[in-house]
Design an enzyme around this catalytic site. Structure first.
Site, mmCIF file in Angstrom:
data_model
loop_
_atom_site.group_PDB
_atom_site.id
_atom_site.type_symbol
_atom_site.label_atom_id
_atom_site.label_comp_id
_atom_site.label_asym_id
_atom_site.label_seq_id
_atom_site.Cartn_x
_atom_site.Cartn_y
_atom_site.Cartn_z
ATOM 1 N N GLY A 36 0.807 -1.008 -0.068
ATOM 2 C CA GLY A 36 0.057 -0.191 0.073
ATOM 3 C C GLY A 36 0.636 1.177 0.074
ATOM 4 O O GLY A 36 2.103 1.162 -0.064
ATOM 5 N N TYR A 141 -4.355 -18.831 -3.401
ATOM 6 C CA TYR A 141 -5.071 -17.636 -3.006
ATOM 7 C C TYR A 141 -6.489 -17.658 -2.528
ATOM 8 O O TYR A 141 -7.044 -17.556 -1.588
ATOM 9 C CB TYR A 141 -4.850 -16.650 -4.019
ATOM 10 C CG TYR A 141 -5.924 -15.401 -3.712
ATOM 11 C CD1 TYR A 141 -5.652 -14.568 -2.726
ATOM 12 C CD2 TYR A 141 -6.565 -15.187 -4.969
ATOM 13 C CE1 TYR A 141 -6.482 -13.429 -2.765
ATOM 14 C CE2 TYR A 141 -7.346 -13.984 -4.864
ATOM 15 C CZ TYR A 141 -7.478 -13.224 -3.778
ATOM 16 O OH TYR A 141 -8.202 -12.074 -3.635
ATOM 17 N N LYS A 145 -8.925 -17.589 1.257
ATOM 18 C CA LYS A 145 -9.906 -16.974 1.652
ATOM 19 C C LYS A 145 -11.106 -17.716 2.177
ATOM 20 O O LYS A 145 -11.824 -17.716 2.820
ATOM 21 C CB LYS A 145 -10.444 -16.034 0.240
ATOM 22 C CG LYS A 145 -9.237 -15.065 0.023
ATOM 23 C CD LYS A 145 -9.421 -13.760 0.856
ATOM 24 C CE LYS A 145 -8.498 -12.817 0.352
ATOM 25 N NZ LYS A 145 -8.717 -11.550 1.057
ATOM 26 N N ARG A 219 -13.782 -12.099 -17.704
ATOM 27 C CA ARG A 219 -13.971 -11.842 -16.193
ATOM 28 C C ARG A 219 -15.190 -10.751 -16.025
ATOM 29 O O ARG A 219 -15.377 -10.041 -17.062
ATOM 30 C CB ARG A 219 -12.590 -11.103 -15.693
ATOM 31 C CG ARG A 219 -11.474 -12.080 -15.407
ATOM 32 C CD ARG A 219 -11.672 -13.054 -14.553
ATOM 33 N NE ARG A 219 -10.505 -14.039 -14.395
ATOM 34 C CZ ARG A 219 -10.327 -15.088 -15.066
ATOM 35 N NH1 ARG A 219 -11.454 -15.625 -15.794
ATOM 36 N NH2 ARG A 219 -9.537 -16.016 -14.945
HETATM 37 N N1 LIG Z 1 -8.223 -6.313 -6.363
HETATM 38 C C1 LIG Z 1 -9.095 -7.381 -6.833
HETATM 39 O O1 LIG Z 1 -9.375 -7.447 -7.987
HETATM 40 C C2 LIG Z 1 -9.736 -8.005 -5.707
HETATM 41 C C3 LIG Z 1 -10.760 -9.097 -6.114
HETATM 42 C C4 LIG Z 1 -11.167 -10.144 -5.154
HETATM 43 C C5 LIG Z 1 -10.943 -9.707 -3.941
HETATM 44 N N2 LIG Z 1 -9.801 -8.754 -3.443
HETATM 45 C C6 LIG Z 1 -9.457 -8.574 -2.050
HETATM 46 O O2 LIG Z 1 -9.795 -7.246 -1.827
HETATM 47 C C7 LIG Z 1 -8.644 -7.000 -0.675
HETATM 48 C C8 LIG Z 1 -7.846 -5.568 -1.135
HETATM 49 O O3 LIG Z 1 -7.218 -5.991 -2.475
HETATM 50 P P1 LIG Z 1 -6.421 -4.700 -3.252
HETATM 51 O O4 LIG Z 1 -6.343 -5.027 -4.675
HETATM 52 O O5 LIG Z 1 -7.032 -3.389 -2.694
HETATM 53 O O6 LIG Z 1 -4.895 -5.260 -2.746
HETATM 54 P P2 LIG Z 1 -3.791 -4.126 -2.310
HETATM 55 O O7 LIG Z 1 -2.476 -5.166 -2.326
HETATM 56 O O8 LIG Z 1 -4.010 -2.911 -3.031
HETATM 57 O O9 LIG Z 1 -4.062 -4.055 -0.681
HETATM 58 C C9 LIG Z 1 -3.781 -4.586 0.383
HETATM 59 C C10 LIG Z 1 -3.074 -4.005 1.438
HETATM 60 O O10 LIG Z 1 -3.033 -4.568 2.518
HETATM 61 C C11 LIG Z 1 -1.542 -4.443 3.137
HETATM 62 N N3 LIG Z 1 -1.124 -5.773 3.695
HETATM 63 C C12 LIG Z 1 -0.765 -6.830 3.086
HETATM 64 N N4 LIG Z 1 -0.516 -7.752 4.008
HETATM 65 C C13 LIG Z 1 -0.634 -7.067 5.363
HETATM 66 C C14 LIG Z 1 -0.154 -7.601 6.598
HETATM 67 N N5 LIG Z 1 0.048 -8.563 6.814
HETATM 68 N N6 LIG Z 1 -0.358 -6.551 7.576
HETATM 69 C C15 LIG Z 1 -0.782 -5.609 7.525
HETATM 70 N N7 LIG Z 1 -1.138 -5.218 5.891
HETATM 71 C C16 LIG Z 1 -1.052 -5.865 4.840
HETATM 72 C C17 LIG Z 1 -1.008 -4.196 1.679
HETATM 73 O O11 LIG Z 1 0.123 -3.219 2.236
HETATM 74 C C18 LIG Z 1 -2.195 -3.263 1.020
HETATM 75 O O12 LIG Z 1 -1.911 -1.766 1.350
HETATM 76 C C19 LIG Z 1 -7.628 -8.258 -0.723
HETATM 77 O O13 LIG Z 1 -8.086 -8.852 0.621
HETATM 78 C C20 LIG Z 1 -7.854 -9.064 -1.937
HETATM 79 O O14 LIG Z 1 -7.685 -10.222 -1.623
HETATM 80 C C21 LIG Z 1 -9.324 -8.040 -4.513
#
Ligand SMILES: NC(=O)c1ccc[n+]([C@@H]2O[C@H](COP(=O)([O-])OP(=O)(O)OC[C@H]3O[C@@H](n4cnc5c(N)ncnc54)[C@H](O)[C@@H]3O)[C@@H](O)[C@H]2O)c1
Length: 326
Positions: A36, A141, A145, A219
């Site tokens: 992030g 992955y 979840k 998708r």
């Molecule tokens: N982007 C997609 O299309 C999508 C689709 C389905 C599900 N998701 C889920 O949505 C959520 C957010 O996705 P995103 O695309 O915003 O991801 P992202 O990587 O942009 O955001 C995840 C954030 O979590 C933080 N993080 C990761 N591991 C950590 C830890 N151990 N401790 C503290 N912070 C931690 C990272 O620094 C990051 O800021 C995730 O759980 C992902 O699995 C995303």
């Protein structure tokens, strides 16, 4: 009382923070900044930098802030990486939820919303996918979840934690202030936009021989602001129901080549692309039925045109050609 947004410095989490502030809620962000950006968190919001799998750190956050609900976005989410380093996915994704739930059990917070994923279904026999379909993940992955959902089930029963699992399909788009800046970037829309503007090599299209109309993967793209709206509705739903699992998608599938065409239409530029091998664990078609979310949460995604979603991503990218580094 405050809502704890884990992963609030990330892509979808930062849009959630923005939405919560607009609705007048008090917000705390927990993020280790591994993926992030500090700049994505407004200065007015407390940012606790640390690991969601660290029980002492998480407990301190709950001792410091009056958290009554958790929106849990923090996770690893690269399908390909999970196929080469599964341990990282189980440790971070399952470990994060377990740490949060144990901390909640010993504090007063009793509401939890999980960012789950379409990857819990694996390779479905038919689309659109309903929540009642079998869950048979084809990568660690998705499996990680699914395990998180089982943890929620048991902590819900034993500790009275109300929970909602939101199974997002492909998150996309941007708000005027927050957008997608992943490193490495693996998501199609930002990659195609960057390829169109010559900011990276030609786009690699993974697999042209899938059993889909044009041979590329299909998708379902859902705007991050619509995802944020669903989280607020999930909190309301928890007033009347102990738990729930909901798909969040537009119900419309677009192939990789259709996304490329849309990027070309919206940007007015050609997207250079080249064929590449299929990626391990990639199902041919993932399209959501979000009927349950519409009926039970009252969710009504407003940004359902692919061109509109891509136009929002393009506007953000234009304003931030180097992402949050600018
Ligand atoms: N982007 C997609 O299309 C999508 C689709 C389905 C599900 N998701 C889920 O949505 C959520 C957010 O996705 P995103 O695309 O915003 O991801 P992202 O990587 O942009 O955001 C995840 C954030 O979590 C933080 N993080 C990761 N591991 C950590 C830890 N151990 N401790 C503290 N912070 C931690 C990272 O620094 C990051 O800021 C995730 O759980 C992902 O699995 C995303």
């Amino acid at each position: 009382m405050a809502i704890l947004v884990t992963g609030g410095a990330g892509y979808i989490g930062s849009a959630m923070v923005e939405r919560l502030l607009a609705s007048g809620r008090s917000v705390v962000v927990l993020d280790n900044l591994s993926r992030g950006h500090r700049e994505a968190v407004p200065a007015s919001v407390p940012l606790e930098v640390g690991d969601v799998c660290d029980p002492a750190f998480v407990s301190r956050v709950f001792d410091t802030h009056p958290v009554d609900a958790v929106f849990h976005f923090a996770a690893e989410s690269l399908v390909g990486e999970s196929m080469t380093d599964p341990g990282k996915y189980f440790r971070n994704n399952v470990g994060g939820v377990l740490t949060l739930l144990e901390t909640m059990a010993s504090h007063t917070a009793r509401r939890f919303v999980l960012s789950s994923t379409a990857a819990t279904y694996g390779d479905p026999e038919e689309v659109p996918i309903q929540e009642t379909f079998p869950t048979q993940p084809t990568n660690p992955y998705g499996e990680s979840k699914l395990i998180c959902e089982r943890l929620l089930h048991w902590f819900g029963r034993i500790h009275g934690i109300r929970w909602t699992s939101l199974r997002y399909f492909n998150a996309a788009g941007a708000t005027p202030t927050v957008g997608e800046d992943h490193s490495p970037e693996t998501h199609l829309i930002p990659l195609a936009l960057d390829a169109a503007f010559g900011r990276r090599d030609p786009l690699r299209v993974f697999g042209l021989d899938y059993p889909t109309p044009d041979g590329t993967c299909v998708r379902d793209y859902i705007h991050i602001e619509d995802l944020a709206d669903a989280h607020l509705l999930a909190l309301e739903y928890q007033e009347r129901s102990e738990w729930g699992i909901f798909n969040l998608g537009n119900g419309q599938g677009f192939s990789v080549l259709e996304v490329i065409e849309s990027v070309q239409r919206v940007s007015g530029r050609r997207v250079p692309w080249e064929p590449a091998e299929r990626r391990a664990g990639d199902p041919p078609r993932l399209v959501a039925s979000s009927e349950r979310a519409r009926k039970e949460l009252g969710w009504n995604p407003k940004r359902d045109s692919l061109d509109e979603i891509i136009a929002s991503a393009l506007r953000w990218r234009d304003a931030h050609p180097n992402g949050y580094g600018d």
